[in-house]
Design a protein around this motif. Structure first.
Motif, short mmCIF file in Angstrom:
data_model
loop_
_atom_site.label_atom_id
_atom_site.label_comp_id
_atom_site.label_asym_id
_atom_site.label_seq_id
_atom_site.Cartn_x
_atom_site.Cartn_y
_atom_site.Cartn_z
N ILE A 100 -19.00 18.34 24.25
CA ILE A 100 -18.56 19.35 25.21
C ILE A 100 -17.06 19.58 25.01
O ILE A 100 -16.27 18.63 24.98
CB ILE A 100 -18.85 18.90 26.65
CG1 ILE A 100 -20.36 18.63 26.82
CG2 ILE A 100 -18.38 19.95 27.65
CD1 ILE A 100 -20.72 18.07 28.17
N GLN A 101 -16.67 20.82 24.85
CA GLN A 101 -15.29 21.12 24.51
C GLN A 101 -14.31 20.80 25.65
O GLN A 101 -13.13 20.56 25.40
CB GLN A 101 -15.16 22.60 24.13
CG GLN A 101 -15.92 22.97 22.87
CD GLN A 101 -15.73 24.43 22.49
OE1 GLN A 101 -15.11 25.20 23.24
NE2 GLN A 101 -16.28 24.82 21.34
N SER A 102 -14.78 20.79 26.86
CA SER A 102 -13.89 20.48 27.98
C SER A 102 -13.49 19.01 28.03
O SER A 102 -12.50 18.66 28.67
CB SER A 102 -14.55 20.89 29.30
OG SER A 102 -15.77 20.17 29.47
N ASN A 103 -14.27 18.16 27.37
CA ASN A 103 -13.95 16.73 27.30
C ASN A 103 -13.16 16.44 26.03
O ASN A 103 -13.32 17.11 25.01
CB ASN A 103 -15.23 15.90 27.34
CG ASN A 103 -16.03 16.13 28.60
OD1 ASN A 103 -15.46 16.34 29.68
ND2 ASN A 103 -17.36 16.12 28.47
N LYS A 104 -12.35 15.43 26.11
CA LYS A 104 -11.50 15.07 24.98
C LYS A 104 -11.81 13.65 24.54
O LYS A 104 -11.72 12.71 25.33
CB LYS A 104 -10.02 15.18 25.36
CG LYS A 104 -9.07 14.87 24.21
CD LYS A 104 -7.63 15.01 24.63
CE LYS A 104 -6.68 14.69 23.49
NZ LYS A 104 -5.25 14.78 23.91
N CYS A 105 -12.18 13.50 23.27
CA CYS A 105 -12.50 12.19 22.69
C CYS A 105 -11.51 11.88 21.59
O CYS A 105 -11.05 12.77 20.86
CB CYS A 105 -13.92 12.16 22.14
SG CYS A 105 -15.20 12.43 23.38
N ASP A 106 -11.20 10.62 21.48
CA ASP A 106 -10.20 10.20 20.48
C ASP A 106 -10.56 8.80 19.99
O ASP A 106 -11.26 8.03 20.66
CB ASP A 106 -8.80 10.21 21.09
CG ASP A 106 -7.71 10.13 20.02
OD1 ASP A 106 -8.07 10.21 18.82
OD2 ASP A 106 -6.54 9.95 20.38
N SER A 107 -10.08 8.46 18.80
CA SER A 107 -10.29 7.13 18.21
C SER A 107 -9.01 6.32 18.37
O SER A 107 -7.92 6.77 18.02
CB SER A 107 -10.66 7.25 16.73
OG SER A 107 -9.65 7.91 16.01
N LEU A 108 -9.16 5.12 18.89
CA LEU A 108 -8.01 4.25 19.12
C LEU A 108 -7.68 3.43 17.88
O LEU A 108 -6.54 3.42 17.42
CB LEU A 108 -8.28 3.34 20.32
CG LEU A 108 -8.54 4.06 21.64
CD1 LEU A 108 -8.78 3.07 22.76
CD2 LEU A 108 -7.38 5.00 21.99
N HIS A 109 -8.65 2.71 17.34
CA HIS A 109 -8.43 2.00 16.08
C HIS A 109 -9.78 1.71 15.43
O HIS A 109 -10.83 1.64 16.11
CB HIS A 109 -7.63 0.70 16.29
CG HIS A 109 -8.38 -0.37 17.02
ND1 HIS A 109 -9.31 -1.18 16.42
CD2 HIS A 109 -8.33 -0.75 18.32
CE1 HIS A 109 -9.80 -2.03 17.31
NE2 HIS A 109 -9.22 -1.78 18.48
N GLY A 110 -9.76 1.56 14.13
CA GLY A 110 -10.98 1.29 13.38
C GLY A 110 -11.07 -0.17 12.98
O GLY A 110 -10.16 -0.97 13.23
N PRO A 111 -12.17 -0.58 12.36
CA PRO A 111 -12.35 -1.98 11.94
C PRO A 111 -11.40 -2.33 10.81
O PRO A 111 -10.91 -1.47 10.07
CB PRO A 111 -13.81 -2.03 11.49
CG PRO A 111 -14.44 -0.79 12.03
CD PRO A 111 -13.37 0.23 12.10
N ARG A 112 -11.17 -3.61 10.67
CA ARG A 112 -10.39 -4.13 9.55
C ARG A 112 -11.35 -4.57 8.45
O ARG A 112 -12.25 -5.37 8.68
CB ARG A 112 -9.52 -5.31 10.00
CG ARG A 112 -8.46 -4.91 11.02
CD ARG A 112 -7.61 -6.11 11.41
NE ARG A 112 -6.59 -5.73 12.38
CZ ARG A 112 -5.71 -6.58 12.91
NH1 ARG A 112 -5.76 -7.87 12.57
NH2 ARG A 112 -4.81 -6.15 13.78
N TRP A 113 -11.10 -4.06 7.26
CA TRP A 113 -12.03 -4.28 6.15
C TRP A 113 -11.52 -5.27 5.11
O TRP A 113 -12.12 -5.39 4.03
CB TRP A 113 -12.33 -2.94 5.47
CG TRP A 113 -12.85 -1.91 6.40
CD1 TRP A 113 -12.22 -0.79 6.85
CD2 TRP A 113 -14.15 -1.89 7.01
NE1 TRP A 113 -13.01 -0.08 7.69
CE2 TRP A 113 -14.22 -0.74 7.81
CE3 TRP A 113 -15.25 -2.75 6.96
CZ2 TRP A 113 -15.35 -0.41 8.56
CZ3 TRP A 113 -16.37 -2.43 7.71
CH2 TRP A 113 -16.41 -1.28 8.49
#
Length: 320
Positions: free
Chosen positions: A217-230
């Motif tokens: 839904i465009q009215s909501n905002k999603c973001d990534s905080l951090h990814g896994p360590r590989w």
């Protein structure tokens, strides 16, 4: 001697080496049947040929044992985490830190987390996608079995090297197993490297956001905080290929212990000796010069030659 308990009594034992005039005495426990476990271990250590560990055959086996531990420890003990955030229009429904944990054997379709639906504080469960357990378990299985075999082979080299070389079948079995493990390491490492790249894609925070219905839904905002360590899993792939190099390189040293290599060495040695013997003969011995300067032919004919010289120089019977 002092008795201590119904099953064991205390005694003193000494160990004297045949190579060094050094005796060591200590106090130990011996059962009534006369079995003394520490003394048995010291006897094995006394007869053990630890010099084989300085040779490539034994030294590479020790490296295989260590690198196998690193391979299955870095892969089998991995645990990763990523975090995403969902900011809804209704701030009360938002969740700005959603942790998502996953681990070996990477059955991601079983990994779930709760995400806000952005509708009246309602939450819904979301599952990741993908199953990469087959490649990961295959890699760890090869690492465990290679660890056990390299440990057993090192013990045989150290304590039973003479018996190992007495029968030609034992080095041959060792050679075949080494070839099989080197091939298995190549296959398992390649399969795990491909599976790891797929795991990285499946656990990418940007890809995980697409699985959350509220993020569509465009009215909501999603973001990534951090990814896994590989770093740990990348190291496991490196150790996998290093194990392949070690096992493949050890094929030659194990092959030298087999009867195939010894038979080939005997054949090559006999051929070189035979070739050296033929060069000692003198094939061209048909004629030789004597000291007077004349040429003597061994195979002369009995018929007189019309060109032979008798006495002085040839004179013409009919002189002009």
């Amino acid at each position: 001697m002092r008795t201590n308990g119904p099953f064991f009594f205390r005694t003193e034992w000494c160990l004297q080496s045949n190579y060094r005039s050094i005796g060591r005495c200590s106090v130990n426990w011996r059962n009534k049947n006369g079995f003394n476990p520490p003394f048995v271990f010291l006897q094995l250590a006394a007869v053990g040929t630890f010099q084989v560990l300085k040779l490539p055959l034994g030294f590479i086996r020790v490296l295989e044992w260590l690198f196998a531990i690193f391979a299955f420890a870095t892969c089998g003990g991995y645990t990763g985490q990523l975090r995403v955030s969902v900011d809804c229009m209704e701030k009360a429904s938002s969740n700005l830190s959603i942790p998502i944990d996953f681990s070996y054997p990477f059955r991601l379709y079983q990994v779930s987390f709760e995400a806000p639906a952005c509708e009246a504080l309602r939450r819904e469960r979301v599952f990741l996608t993908g199953d990469f357990s087959s490649s990961a378990e295959f890699f760890v299985t090869i690492a465990v079995f290679s660890f056990l075999y390299s440990l057993a082979a090192t013990a045989v080299y150290v304590f039973f090297l003479n018996k190992y070389r007495e029968h030609s079948q034992r080095p041959l079995i060792d050679f075949v197993v080494t070839v099989v493990f080197s091939f298995m390491w190549l296959v398992s490492s390649s399969a795990w490297a491909k599976a790891l790249s797929d795991v990285k894609v499946a656990t990418d925070p940007d890809e995980v956001q697409l699985l959350i219905p509220a993020c569509k839904i465009q009215s909501n905002k999603c973001d990534s905080l951090h990814g896994p360590r590989w770093s740990g899993l990348n190291t496991s792939v490196v150790f996998g290929y290093l194990n392949f190099v070690l096992w493949a390189g050890n094929i030659w040293f194990v092959f030298k212990e087999t009867g195939w290599h010894k038979g080939t060495s005997r054949l090559s040695g006999g051929a070189s000796e035979k070739q050296g013997g033929t060069f000692t003969q003198q094939p061209y011995n048909q004629g030789s010069f004597d000291q007077s300067g004349g040429y003597n032919t061994q195979g002369s004919f009995d018929q007189p030659s019309e060109y032979s010289q008798v006495g002085g120089p040839t004179s013409y019977s009919n002189q002009m």
